[in-house]
Design a protein around this motif. Structure first.
Motif, PDB file in Angstrom:
ATOM      1  N   TYR A 182      63.390 -13.648  78.595  1.00  0.00           N
ATOM      2  CA  TYR A 182      63.649 -15.058  78.301  1.00  0.00           C
ATOM      3  C   TYR A 182      62.415 -15.724  77.696  1.00  0.00           C
ATOM      4  O   TYR A 182      62.518 -16.475  76.713  1.00  0.00           O
ATOM      5  CB  TYR A 182      64.054 -15.805  79.581  1.00  0.00           C
ATOM      6  N   LEU A 183      61.252 -15.454  78.272  1.00  0.00           N
ATOM      7  CA  LEU A 183      60.031 -16.114  77.815  1.00  0.00           C
ATOM      8  C   LEU A 183      59.674 -15.713  76.389  1.00  0.00           C
ATOM      9  O   LEU A 183      59.253 -16.555  75.589  1.00  0.00           O
ATOM     10  CB  LEU A 183      58.872 -15.779  78.764  1.00  0.00           C
ATOM     11  N   ILE A 184      59.859 -14.440  76.064  1.00  0.00           N
ATOM     12  CA  ILE A 184      59.542 -13.956  74.717  1.00  0.00           C
ATOM     13  C   ILE A 184      60.323 -14.720  73.655  1.00  0.00           C
ATOM     14  O   ILE A 184      59.815 -14.982  72.556  1.00  0.00           O
ATOM     15  CB  ILE A 184      59.830 -12.438  74.628  1.00  0.00           C
ATOM     16  N   SER A 185      61.550 -15.095  73.980  1.00  0.00           N
ATOM     17  CA  SER A 185      62.412 -15.708  72.960  1.00  0.00           C
ATOM     18  C   SER A 185      62.392 -17.236  72.964  1.00  0.00           C
ATOM     19  O   SER A 185      63.027 -17.856  72.102  1.00  0.00           O
ATOM     20  CB  SER A 185      63.860 -15.232  73.143  1.00  0.00           C
ATOM     21  N   LEU A 186      61.661 -17.855  73.882  1.00  0.00           N
ATOM     22  CA  LEU A 186      61.708 -19.323  73.975  1.00  0.00           C
ATOM     23  C   LEU A 186      61.157 -20.016  72.727  1.00  0.00           C
ATOM     24  O   LEU A 186      61.860 -20.794  72.078  1.00  0.00           O
ATOM     25  CB  LEU A 186      60.947 -19.793  75.222  1.00  0.00           C
ATOM     26  N   ALA A 187      59.907 -19.755  72.399  1.00  0.00           N
ATOM     27  CA  ALA A 187      59.302 -20.433  71.246  1.00  0.00           C
ATOM     28  C   ALA A 187      60.016 -20.074  69.942  1.00  0.00           C
ATOM     29  O   ALA A 187      60.336 -20.976  69.146  1.00  0.00           O
ATOM     30  CB  ALA A 187      57.808 -20.100  71.165  1.00  0.00           C
ATOM     31  N   PRO A 188      60.292 -18.770  69.669  1.00  0.00           N
ATOM     32  CA  PRO A 188      61.051 -18.455  68.447  1.00  0.00           C
ATOM     33  C   PRO A 188      62.428 -19.106  68.437  1.00  0.00           C
ATOM     34  O   PRO A 188      62.896 -19.553  67.382  1.00  0.00           O
ATOM     35  CB  PRO A 188      61.160 -16.928  68.491  1.00  0.00           C
ATOM     36  N   GLY A 189      63.088 -19.151  69.601  1.00  0.00           N
ATOM     37  CA  GLY A 189      64.414 -19.762  69.660  1.00  0.00           C
ATOM     38  C   GLY A 189      64.376 -21.235  69.294  1.00  0.00           C
ATOM     39  O   GLY A 189      65.215 -21.722  68.516  1.00  0.00           O
ATOM     40  N   ILE A 190      63.415 -21.962  69.843  1.00  0.00           N
ATOM     41  CA  ILE A 190      63.268 -23.392  69.521  1.00  0.00           C
ATOM     42  C   ILE A 190      62.941 -23.571  68.044  1.00  0.00           C
ATOM     43  O   ILE A 190      63.519 -24.424  67.360  1.00  0.00           O
ATOM     44  CB  ILE A 190      62.179 -24.030  70.405  1.00  0.00           C
ATOM     45  N   ALA A 191      62.029 -22.740  67.520  1.00  0.00           N
ATOM     46  CA  ALA A 191      61.621 -22.846  66.116  1.00  0.00           C
ATOM     47  C   ALA A 191      62.801 -22.596  65.177  1.00  0.00           C
ATOM     48  O   ALA A 191      62.982 -23.317  64.181  1.00  0.00           O
ATOM     49  CB  ALA A 191      60.494 -21.851  65.831  1.00  0.00           C
ATOM     50  N   VAL A 192      63.610 -21.582  65.479  1.00  0.00           N
ATOM     51  CA  VAL A 192      64.758 -21.268  64.623  1.00  0.00           C
ATOM     52  C   VAL A 192      65.779 -22.404  64.648  1.00  0.00           C
ATOM     53  O   VAL A 192      66.343 -22.775  63.611  1.00  0.00           O
ATOM     54  CB  VAL A 192      65.413 -19.932  65.056  1.00  0.00           C
ATOM     55  N   LEU A 193      66.013 -22.984  65.819  1.00  0.00           N
ATOM     56  CA  LEU A 193      66.964 -24.092  65.921  1.00  0.00           C
ATOM     57  C   LEU A 193      66.476 -25.307  65.126  1.00  0.00           C
ATOM     58  O   LEU A 193      67.260 -25.962  64.435  1.00  0.00           O
ATOM     59  CB  LEU A 193      67.182 -24.464  67.385  1.00  0.00           C
ATOM     60  N   VAL A 194      65.185 -25.601  65.222  1.00  0.00           N
ATOM     61  CA  VAL A 194      64.631 -26.725  64.442  1.00  0.00           C
ATOM     62  C   VAL A 194      64.727 -26.422  62.952  1.00  0.00           C
ATOM     63  O   VAL A 194      65.058 -27.292  62.140  1.00  0.00           O
ATOM     64  CB  VAL A 194      63.174 -27.012  64.861  1.00  0.00           C
TER      65      VAL A 194
END
Length: 259
Positions: A182-194
């Motif tokens: 979960y932690l690995i994908s948090l920042a990339p996930g937020i960045a992709v959504l933005v």
């Protein structure tokens, strides 16, 4: 909208209340934050991208805490391939979500309801026998699917949980692995959504960030309740709630009064 307007806006407290409920259940029962938060926020008038972004921000402290707590049980090499597979397919899910936004709100509620229902049924009835190792095929299936579902509806946990349950790992190793994913994908996930959805996902993310002190208290309370009542009892209640929410999503056109 200034700070006072944000604080006095009922939608702000709807968002905080839903996040608090999801984080409480996650802390108490050990799962279901995304399965609860995304459909409830959709019913509350938020879009899927807004719900996803606020969910990711809200879970940052919990996942950091989890990785730190179970760091002695982590194997760095075992995180690379699963983490990369999730990250690779996450934008594919978000791209599909962008296309799906042309659907009506009712259809989107049905899609999310179906996702919740399928994940819950899989968790109820698919109980793999734990073993020392699992065929590579299941990893090739679980982690790309997890990344895709994370990007599509913010529910990437179930495929990974089932994969972990198929291993004869102890609780610390299992939880440490999942927190790491979960932690690995948090920042990339937020960045992709933005990147895909622009400024409209930022206000819910900021509200979720401002609510983190509340969510930390909720996490503490959930852990205590989970310990007092027992994980298995809470799991049954949570499963019943998820089944109800999944069915409600599928029945959205008939449950929503005409405007």
């Amino acid at each position: 909208m200034d700070f006072a307007e944000v604080v006095s806006d009922p939608d702000t407290w709807k968002l905080v209340a839903v996040l608090s409920l999801g984080i409480f259940v996650q802390a108490a029962a050990g799962f279901a934050a995304g399965l609860l938060i995304v459909p409830l926020l959709l019913w509350a008038g938020y879009t899927i991208p807004e719900a996803q972004t606020s969910l990711l921000v809200a879970t940052v402290p919990q996942n950091i805490w989890g990785v730190i707590s179970f760091r002695d049980s982590l194997e760095g090499k075992r995180l690379i391939a699963p983490g990369a597979a999730r990250l690779l397919f996450l934008p594919v899910g978000v791209l599909t979500l962008q296309w799906m936004e042309s659907f009506s709100v009712m259809t989107l509620r049905q899609v999310v309801g179906a996702a919740v229902l399928l994940a819950t049924i899989a968790n109820l009835f698919f109980r793999p026998t734990p073993r020392k190792s699992v065929a590579a095929f299941w990893g090739f299936l679980a982690f790309p699917l997890s990344g895709f579902m994370q990007g599509l509806v913010g529910m990437g946990g179930p495929p990974m949980v089932l994969w972990v349950q198929a291993h004869d790992w102890d609780t610390r190793r299992s939880r440490g692995f999942l927190f790491s994913m979960y932690l690995i994908s948090l920042a990339p996930g937020i960045a992709v959504l933005v990147w895909f959805f622009g400024a409209r996902v930022i206000p819910p993310a900021l509200i979720a960030g401002a609510a983190i002190p509340i969510l930390l208290v909720v996490t503490w309370a959930g852990l205590r309740v989970g310990t007092a009542l027992g994980t298995e009892r809470l799991r049954r209640v949570t499963m019943a709630l998820l089944l109800l929410m999944g069915l409600a999503g599928l029945a959205a056109p008939w449950l929503t009064p005409p405007t």
